[in-house]
Design a protein around this motif. Structure first.
Motif, PDB file in Angstrom:
ATOM      1  N   UNK A  49      34.908  35.776  38.780  1.00 20.94           N
ATOM      2  CA  UNK A  49      34.949  35.031  37.547  1.00 20.94           C
ATOM      3  C   UNK A  49      35.626  33.650  37.428  1.00 20.94           C
ATOM      4  N   UNK A  50      36.719  33.745  38.349  1.00 20.96           N
ATOM      5  CA  UNK A  50      37.432  32.544  38.436  1.00 20.96           C
ATOM      6  C   UNK A  50      37.169  31.542  39.475  1.00 20.96           C
ATOM      7  N   UNK A  51      36.064  32.070  40.048  1.00 16.04           N
ATOM      8  CA  UNK A  51      35.124  31.044  41.158  1.00 16.04           C
ATOM      9  C   UNK A  51      35.683  31.308  42.774  1.00 16.04           C
ATOM     10  N   UNK A  52      36.271  32.257  42.795  1.00 14.46           N
ATOM     11  CA  UNK A  52      36.640  32.909  44.290  1.00 14.46           C
ATOM     12  C   UNK A  52      36.028  34.107  45.012  1.00 14.46           C
ATOM     13  N   UNK A  53      35.598  34.043  46.083  1.00 11.41           N
ATOM     14  CA  UNK A  53      35.354  34.971  46.842  1.00 11.41           C
ATOM     15  C   UNK A  53      36.681  35.610  47.235  1.00 11.41           C
ATOM     16  N   UNK A  54      36.580  36.829  47.759  1.00  8.63           N
ATOM     17  CA  UNK A  54      37.891  37.511  48.387  1.00  8.63           C
ATOM     18  C   UNK A  54      37.443  38.696  49.204  1.00  8.63           C
ATOM     19  N   UNK A  55      38.735  38.889  50.152  1.00 10.86           N
ATOM     20  CA  UNK A  55      38.607  39.907  51.154  1.00 10.86           C
ATOM     21  C   UNK A  55      40.151  40.324  50.912  1.00 10.86           C
ATOM     22  N   UNK A  56      40.476  41.790  50.734  1.00 12.01           N
ATOM     23  CA  UNK A  56      41.617  41.997  50.742  1.00 12.01           C
ATOM     24  C   UNK A  56      41.951  43.659  51.307  1.00 12.01           C
ATOM     25  N   UNK A  57      43.372  43.854  51.514  1.00 12.47           N
ATOM     26  CA  UNK A  57      43.649  45.260  52.189  1.00 12.47           C
ATOM     27  C   UNK A  57      44.759  45.705  51.286  1.00 12.47           C
ATOM     28  N   UNK A  58      44.388  46.599  50.421  1.00  9.23           N
ATOM     29  CA  UNK A  58      45.426  47.233  49.666  1.00  9.23           C
ATOM     30  C   UNK A  58      46.077  48.549  50.016  1.00  9.23           C
ATOM     31  N   UNK A  59      47.063  48.640  49.076  1.00  8.22           N
ATOM     32  CA  UNK A  59      47.679  49.907  49.396  1.00  8.22           C
ATOM     33  C   UNK A  59      48.693  50.298  48.087  1.00  8.22           C
ATOM     34  N   UNK A  60      48.596  51.686  47.880  1.00  6.38           N
ATOM     35  CA  UNK A  60      49.175  51.977  46.495  1.00  6.38           C
ATOM     36  C   UNK A  60      50.525  51.671  46.438  1.00  6.38           C
ATOM     37  N   UNK A  61      51.106  51.057  45.481  1.00  6.15           N
ATOM     38  CA  UNK A  61      52.458  50.685  44.951  1.00  6.15           C
ATOM     39  C   UNK A  61      52.956  49.893  45.871  1.00  6.15           C
ATOM     40  N   UNK A  62      52.702  49.670  47.197  1.00  9.34           N
ATOM     41  CA  UNK A  62      53.523  48.670  47.871  1.00  9.34           C
ATOM     42  C   UNK A  62      52.472  47.546  48.876  1.00  9.34           C
ATOM     43  N   UNK A  63      53.283  46.665  49.407  1.00 13.02           N
ATOM     44  CA  UNK A  63      52.451  45.853  50.312  1.00 13.02           C
ATOM     45  C   UNK A  63      51.250  45.194  49.570  1.00 13.02           C
ATOM     46  N   UNK A  64      50.042  45.053  50.617  1.00 15.88           N
ATOM     47  CA  UNK A  64      48.942  44.435  50.157  1.00 15.88           C
ATOM     48  C   UNK A  64      48.660  43.020  50.475  1.00 15.88           C
ATOM     49  N   UNK A  65      47.759  42.541  51.046  1.00 21.64           N
ATOM     50  CA  UNK A  65      47.372  41.309  51.222  1.00 21.64           C
ATOM     51  C   UNK A  65      45.976  40.815  50.990  1.00 21.64           C
ATOM     52  N   UNK A  66      45.733  39.513  50.547  1.00 20.75           N
ATOM     53  CA  UNK A  66      44.173  39.196  50.237  1.00 20.75           C
ATOM     54  C   UNK A  66      44.266  37.823  50.878  1.00 20.75           C
ATOM     55  N   UNK A  67      43.000  37.233  50.755  1.00 22.08           N
ATOM     56  CA  UNK A  67      42.742  36.111  51.170  1.00 22.08           C
ATOM     57  C   UNK A  67      41.725  35.592  50.169  1.00 22.08           C
ATOM     58  N   UNK A  68      41.732  34.568  49.443  1.00 22.20           N
ATOM     59  CA  UNK A  68      40.744  33.895  48.265  1.00 22.20           C
ATOM     60  C   UNK A  68      40.291  32.762  48.688  1.00 22.20           C
ATOM     61  N   UNK A  69      38.877  32.278  48.472  1.00 27.58           N
ATOM     62  CA  UNK A  69      38.294  31.156  48.668  1.00 27.58           C
ATOM     63  C   UNK A  69      37.502  30.510  47.550  1.00 27.58           C
ATOM     64  N   UNK A  70      37.522  29.354  47.535  1.00 22.65           N
ATOM     65  CA  UNK A  70      37.095  28.665  46.227  1.00 22.65           C
ATOM     66  C   UNK A  70      35.757  28.548  46.579  1.00 22.65           C
ATOM     67  N   UNK A  71      34.786  29.182  45.954  1.00 22.09           N
ATOM     68  CA  UNK A  71      33.303  28.968  46.061  1.00 22.09           C
ATOM     69  C   UNK A  71      32.572  29.702  47.035  1.00 22.09           C
ATOM     70  N   UNK A  72      33.261  30.454  47.913  1.00 29.07           N
ATOM     71  CA  UNK A  72      32.647  30.867  49.178  1.00 29.07           C
ATOM     72  C   UNK A  72      33.270  32.460  49.378  1.00 29.07           C
TER      73      UNK A  72
END
Length: 260
Positions: A49-72
């Motif tokens: 809704x903010x205008x970003x596509x995303x991929x992410x690598x989550x982990x419960x409670x700790x760590x976690x990384x993501x890449x957001x890209x505007x419009x794609x």
């Protein structure tokens, strides 16, 4: 193109602040660390809704990384740092965005040092260096952005003498960072602010933010093919002073368009 690294310190807990910053700043690419959320709890709908596509690598409670890209949507290239199949921590993700390969990383803290956690940090740094060299060898335009949990020099810490035995400042860690740069990477923030005390992190404790008792531990390294396109780098320091802020501030680079 604006590329930003931002340790959000809990994406769901600080989602309103993140969305406010995205709306104001409108960066093209954002590398997030410390999501502190399992894969299924990433707030994708709000990010879209903010205008970003995303991929992410989550982990419960700790760590976690993501890449957001505007419009794609970022095109995922790698999930997890190679070199240790037993490492299940969510600390690295890599994607192609608008012709640039972006690696988002959250390097281990390593404290207490010495000890097993510090040993793991050094091994993780070694794996990062091997992968970084492979990325350079590919000839692709690459940005390695994230929370490196290292203050490379005395200029990157408010009182160096107090941090000599800390895992973020020990000689082994600073040497690993120096060797990484020696491959040919450019530390973009330091390239534009060579002699300035510039920080990206202020602890919640000891009144660190009002005292400007900060650390520079968030870095954006660019490959030689991108170094000539750097036109700016800095820190959105004011974000750290907002209500319910992360203890990090966004660090950014600006790249000129590629030559026709």
């Amino acid at each position: 193109m604006d590329i930003v690294t931002f340790n959000v310190n809990g994406i769901n807990a600080r989602l309103p602040a993140l969305l406010q910053w995205l709306a104001e700043r409108r960066p093209d690419v954002v590398c997030l660390q410390e999501l502190k959320a399992p894969q299924e709890k990433f707030p994708l709908a709000a990010i879209r809704d903010a205008g970003y596509g995303a991929i992410w690598h989550g982990q419960k409670s700790w760590n976690g990384v993501a890449i957001l890209a505007r419009g794609v949507d970022p095109i995922e290239h790698r999930r997890g740092l190679p070199g240790d199949p037993q490492d299940e921590q969510s600390r690295y993700i890599e994607a192609a965005v608008s012709g640039i390969l972006v690696g988002c990383l959250y390097l281990p803290n390593g404290n207490p040092a010495p000890g097993p956690k510090f040993d793991f940090k050094l091994r993780w740094f070694e794996r990062l260096s091997v992968h970084a060299q492979a990325l350079l060898d590919s000839g692709l335009p690459v940005v390695l952005a994230g929370d490196y949990n290292v203050m490379p020099t005395d200029l990157d810490v408010y009182k160096p003498e107090r941090w000599l035995d800390d895992a973020l400042f020990r000689p082994e860690v600073r040497e690993a960072y120096r060797q990484l740069l020696g491959q040919g990477w450019t530390d973009a923030l330091r390239a534009f602010h060579p002699d300035e005390r510039i920080y990206t992190f202020w602890d919640y404790l000891r009144n660190s933010w009002p005292r400007n008792a900060g650390l520079r531990i968030d870095h954006l390294l660019v490959s030689p093919s991108l170094a000539g396109r750097l036109v700016g780098a800095g820190v959105d320091k004011e974000v750290r002073g907002r209500e319910k802020a992360s203890d990090h501030a966004p660090a950014w680079i600006k790249l000129s368009p590629p030559a026709p």
